[in-house]
Design an enzyme around this catalytic site. Structure first.
Site, PDB file in Angstrom:
ATOM      1  N   GLU A  40       0.897  -1.186   0.032  1.00 57.81           N
ATOM      2  CA  GLU A  40       0.010   0.207   0.020  1.00 57.81           C
ATOM      3  C   GLU A  40       0.824   1.140   0.032  1.00 57.81           C
ATOM      4  O   GLU A  40       1.887   1.279   0.643  1.00 57.81           O
ATOM      5  CB  GLU A  40      -0.955  -0.020   1.257  1.00 57.81           C
ATOM      6  CG  GLU A  40      -1.594   1.169   1.372  1.00 57.81           C
ATOM      7  CD  GLU A  40      -2.856   1.049   2.600  1.00 57.81           C
ATOM      8  OE1 GLU A  40      -3.995   1.469   2.561  1.00 57.81           O
ATOM      9  OE2 GLU A  40      -2.041   0.794   3.524  1.00 57.81           O
ATOM     10  N   LYS A  69     -10.001   0.618  -1.883  1.00 58.93           N
ATOM     11  CA  LYS A  69     -10.220   0.289  -0.467  1.00 58.93           C
ATOM     12  C   LYS A  69     -11.477   0.630   0.366  1.00 58.93           C
ATOM     13  O   LYS A  69     -12.050   1.860   0.067  1.00 58.93           O
ATOM     14  CB  LYS A  69      -8.953   0.795   0.284  1.00 58.93           C
ATOM     15  CG  LYS A  69      -8.939   0.412   1.941  1.00 58.93           C
ATOM     16  CD  LYS A  69      -7.681   1.246   2.353  1.00 58.93           C
ATOM     17  CE  LYS A  69      -7.563   0.905   3.993  1.00 58.93           C
ATOM     18  NZ  LYS A  69      -6.266   1.476   4.430  1.00 58.93           N
ATOM     19  N   CYS A 123      -4.853  -3.380   3.500  1.00 61.62           N
ATOM     20  CA  CYS A 123      -4.572  -3.004   4.745  1.00 61.62           C
ATOM     21  C   CYS A 123      -5.589  -3.429   6.013  1.00 61.62           C
ATOM     22  O   CYS A 123      -5.988  -4.494   6.405  1.00 61.62           O
ATOM     23  CB  CYS A 123      -4.091  -1.643   4.896  1.00 61.62           C
ATOM     24  SG  CYS A 123      -2.843  -1.170   6.441  1.00 61.62           S
TER      25      CYS A 123
END
Length: 281
Positions: A44, A119, A163
């Site tokens: 990321e 995301k 993440c």
């Protein structure tokens, strides 16, 4: 037809200098390919760890703009090296003013875009001395995303996450079982920039849990070190097998966590313990 696939999770310690970060990413992608990787994944924010959150806005790209330098590097490098490339994340212009999408773009060995995932879960943390709120500059995605990579004659179904998504197991279930007529995911990608505090406590625990409960491989490339903005990321880029075994791990600093995915191992785990077929809810 090979039953194994060699993969590389690339760990970086990205800086506020985009050109430098792209050069380092390219260096490690070349190293991964030289060591036989057929699929490689970047962390990321591989392209920028800025001095402040708003720095992402300044380098945001228009999606599928041929002149956009970050996307161009990913596409060109995938084609030059002939590998599947999960391009960590990069900021992409959003519909909401003063916001960007944290987008994970995947490129096939011919350099063509194969998938994009934005995301969904935005990180917020405040322990009194350290605080983060991605919602200040990010617009959340909405759609779980998978793609199928043809590698060595094997069809590998890959689910994309980023993440903080790791803390939401329902996302991984959705990627595998949104369409009951389709097989579950074989591999989940989790490019990340976990903080040192949360990573030390939960990173490996959650990665192994996602692998075990979904009986799938996990590739988790991470940021791993102290950045120019003072933030320290946990690192420990990993590749994990469907039984929860850590196949490769790089604790800190730039480099590669390389492993071989044995697809017969995947089949064997699911056959011996058919938990995925025992779901009731």
């Amino acid at each position: 037809m090979s039953k194994t696939i060699k993969v590389a999770a690339i760990q970086m310690v990205s800086t506020p200098d985009v050109a430098h970060n792209l050069a380092r990413a390219r260096h490690w992608l070349q190293a991964a390919a030289a060591q036989g990787a057929q699929l490689a994944a970047l962390p990321e924010y591989f392209c920028l760890m800025g001095l402040q959150d708003s720095d992402k806005l300044g380098i945001a790209e228009t999606f599928q703009d041929a002149a956009a330098p970050i996307q161009a590097m990913l596409s060109q490098t995938a084609a030059e090296l002939g590998l599947w490339l999960i391009g960590g994340t990069l900021p992409v212009h959003a519909a909401t003013p003063a916001r960007v999408r944290n987008a994970s773009c995947v490129y096939a060995p011919d350099g063509k875009l194969a998938a994009r995932y934005d995301k969904i879960h935005l990180f917020r943390f405040d322990n009194g001395s350290e605080s983060y709120d991605e919602g200040r500059v990010l617009e959340a995605g909405e759609q779980p995303t998978t793609f199928v990579a043809d590698i060595g004659g094997q069809a590998l179904k890959v689910g994309l996450s980023v993440c903080y998504d790791l803390r939401f197991p329902e996302l991984y279930r959705a990627m595998s079982f949104a369409d009951p007529a389709q097989p579950p995911c074989d591999l989940f990608a989790v490019p990340a920039a976990f903080t040192y505090i949360t990573g030390q406590a939960h990173w490996e625990l959650l990665l192994r849990a996602r692998a075990v409960e979904n009986q799938a491989f996990v590739i988790a490339p991470a940021q791993g070190g102290t950045h120019q903005n003072g933030r320290r990321t946990w690192g420990h880029s990993m590749v994990i097998d469907p039984w929860g075994e850590v196949l490769a791990c790089l604790p800190e600093g730039e480099g590669l966590a390389m492993a071989t995915l044995d697809l017969e191992r995947l089949r064997s785990v699911r056959q011996q313990l058919p938990a995925l077929t025992h779901r009731r809810l």
